[in-house]
Design a protein around this motif. Structure first.
Motif, PDB file in Angstrom:
ATOM      1  N   ASN A 152       0.857  -1.182   0.000  1.00  0.00           N
ATOM      2  CA  ASN A 152       0.000   0.000   0.000  1.00  0.00           C
ATOM      3  C   ASN A 152       0.897   1.238   0.000  1.00  0.00           C
ATOM      4  OD1 ASN A 152      -2.924   0.910   0.356  1.00  0.00           O
ATOM      5  ND2 ASN A 152      -1.902   2.104   1.944  1.00  0.00           N
ATOM      6  N   GLU A 154       0.864   5.257   0.352  1.00  0.00           N
ATOM      7  CA  GLU A 154       0.067   6.419   0.721  1.00  0.00           C
ATOM      8  C   GLU A 154       0.469   7.623  -0.137  1.00  0.00           C
ATOM      9  OE1 GLU A 154      -2.401   6.397   2.959  1.00  0.00           O
ATOM     10  OE2 GLU A 154      -2.070   4.282   3.413  1.00  0.00           O
ATOM     11  N   SER A 177      -1.698  -0.889  -3.969  1.00  0.00           N
ATOM     12  CA  SER A 177      -2.982  -0.275  -3.626  1.00  0.00           C
ATOM     13  C   SER A 177      -2.708   1.048  -2.937  1.00  0.00           C
ATOM     14  CB  SER A 177      -3.804  -1.183  -2.699  1.00  0.00           C
ATOM     15  OG  SER A 177      -3.150  -1.322  -1.444  1.00  0.00           O
ATOM     16  N   SER A 178      -3.749   1.848  -2.782  1.00  0.00           N
ATOM     17  CA  SER A 178      -3.691   3.063  -1.966  1.00  0.00           C
ATOM     18  C   SER A 178      -5.071   3.241  -1.356  1.00  0.00           C
ATOM     19  CB  SER A 178      -3.297   4.283  -2.807  1.00  0.00           C
ATOM     20  OG  SER A 178      -3.118   5.418  -1.981  1.00  0.00           O
ATOM     21  N   ILE A 179      -5.277   2.617  -0.208  1.00  0.00           N
ATOM     22  CA  ILE A 179      -6.629   2.534   0.348  1.00  0.00           C
ATOM     23  C   ILE A 179      -7.029   3.769   1.142  1.00  0.00           C
ATOM     24  CG2 ILE A 179      -6.510   0.025   0.386  1.00  0.00           C
ATOM     25  CD1 ILE A 179      -6.236   0.189   3.446  1.00  0.00           C
ATOM     26  N   SER A 185      -4.328  -0.218   6.582  1.00  0.00           N
ATOM     27  CA  SER A 185      -3.372  -0.985   5.796  1.00  0.00           C
ATOM     28  C   SER A 185      -2.400  -1.740   6.705  1.00  0.00           C
ATOM     29  CB  SER A 185      -2.599  -0.051   4.863  1.00  0.00           C
ATOM     30  OG  SER A 185      -1.514  -0.705   4.259  1.00  0.00           O
ATOM     31  N   PHE A 194      -1.686  -7.982   3.676  1.00  0.00           N
ATOM     32  CA  PHE A 194      -0.751  -7.130   2.955  1.00  0.00           C
ATOM     33  C   PHE A 194       0.654  -7.461   3.455  1.00  0.00           C
ATOM     34  CE2 PHE A 194      -3.466  -3.129   1.751  1.00  0.00           C
ATOM     35  CZ  PHE A 194      -4.382  -3.953   1.114  1.00  0.00           C
ATOM     36  N   ASP A 197       3.669  -1.288   3.630  1.00  0.00           N
ATOM     37  CA  ASP A 197       3.046   0.023   3.447  1.00  0.00           C
ATOM     38  C   ASP A 197       4.143   1.076   3.426  1.00  0.00           C
ATOM     39  OD1 ASP A 197       1.848   2.697   4.399  1.00  0.00           O
ATOM     40  OD2 ASP A 197       0.059   1.503   4.019  1.00  0.00           O
TER      41      ASP A 197
END
Length: 273
Positions: A152, A154, A177-179, A185, A194, A197
């Protein structure tokens, strides 16, 4: 004593979850901070409640909240992000959590992250492992390049990392991803879903990840700043890499290529090793 602190943190977490869900399906009043991120009445209400309760129960403790702080005269500090994932929250996307850690001389010793959407309470006490709703959790053992390695990233407005170039390099050896919630995360890392991050947050960044640091660490993972150093969690941070620990050094080398030199030379943050 740590268990007492944990029970207090859990009480605050459940209160925060109740407030979040009470307002979630109604129109939400918004304000914007100087860095153009969103803040809501919910953030402020939870943060204020924490300060009120700490003043009542632990009179010498301080509070470092993302929206409001309080300075006590002791060595303990409650570090809180009352609503991590505010951008998702205001757009009615169910990816947001409450995060709270008790930090002693810069080191988190108790941490909770609560996801009210799934009613998942993540907890850790230093040296006692990490748990989700009372069941012990552990990071996965995937290496960068393995099938199912998920990172992930950011996205921030601070221009510390060239995220576009970083993602281009990472998209082959990792699913990206970038939730929108680093704490959520990080809990996915602690549970083994995952693997990594990358978080460029600085000022108030400790509020985002102080609890996550402890929970991921107790789940067998590793958390450092963007350069591989340990750091304090009672003040601003130099970003973070949160991982299962297996390919942490490799991720550090990749991130280093896309981090601006001016930030690398920044002197205004303090650390411990």
């Amino acid at each position: 004593m740590y268990q007492e602190y944990l029970e207090f943190a859990k009480e605050i977490a459940y209160y925060a979850g109740k407030v979040m869900m009470e307002y979630y399906n109604n129109p939400i009043d918004l304000d914007y901070k100087e860095d153009k991120t969103v803040v809501t009445l919910v953030d402020k209400k939870i943060n204020s409640y924490l300060i009120e309760r700490v003043k009542e129960k632990y009179t010498t403790h301080s509070v470092n909240g993302e929206e409001e702080s309080y300075q006590g005269d002791g060595e303990y500090m409650w570090v809180c992000d009352p609503l991590d994932g505010t951008g998702s929250y205001v757009n009615h996307i169910p990816v947001f959590v409450f995060s709270l850690a008790l930090v002693h001389n810069g080191e988190p010793i108790v941490g909770v992250v609560y996801d009210p959407n799934e009613n998942k309470l993540y907890t850790a006490v230093s040296g006692e492992g990490a748990y989700c709703n009372g069941t012990k959790i552990h990071v996965n053992s995937k290496r960068l390049g393995d099938l199912g390695y998920k990172t992930n990233v950011e996205i921030f407005h601070n221009s510390i990392i060239d995220e576009v170039s970083l993602i281009k390099e990472l998209k082959d050896p990792s699913k990206i991803s970038s939730i929108g919630s680093v704490a959520r995360s990080a809990m996915a890392i602690a549970e083994g879903y995952f693997s990594c991050d990358i978080f460029p947050g600085t000022e108030h960044g400790n509020c985002d990840i102080a609890a996550s640091y402890l929970i991921v660490k107790e789940a067998g993972g590793r958390v450092t700043d963007l350069y591989g150093n340990n750091q304090r969690y009672d003040t601003g941070i130099r970003g973070a890499i949160i991982s299962n620990g297996v390919s942490h050094e490799q991720i550090l080398e990749i991130v280093k290529r896309y981090t601006v030199k001016e930030f690398l030379d920044e002197k205004r943050f303090t650390y411990h090793s």
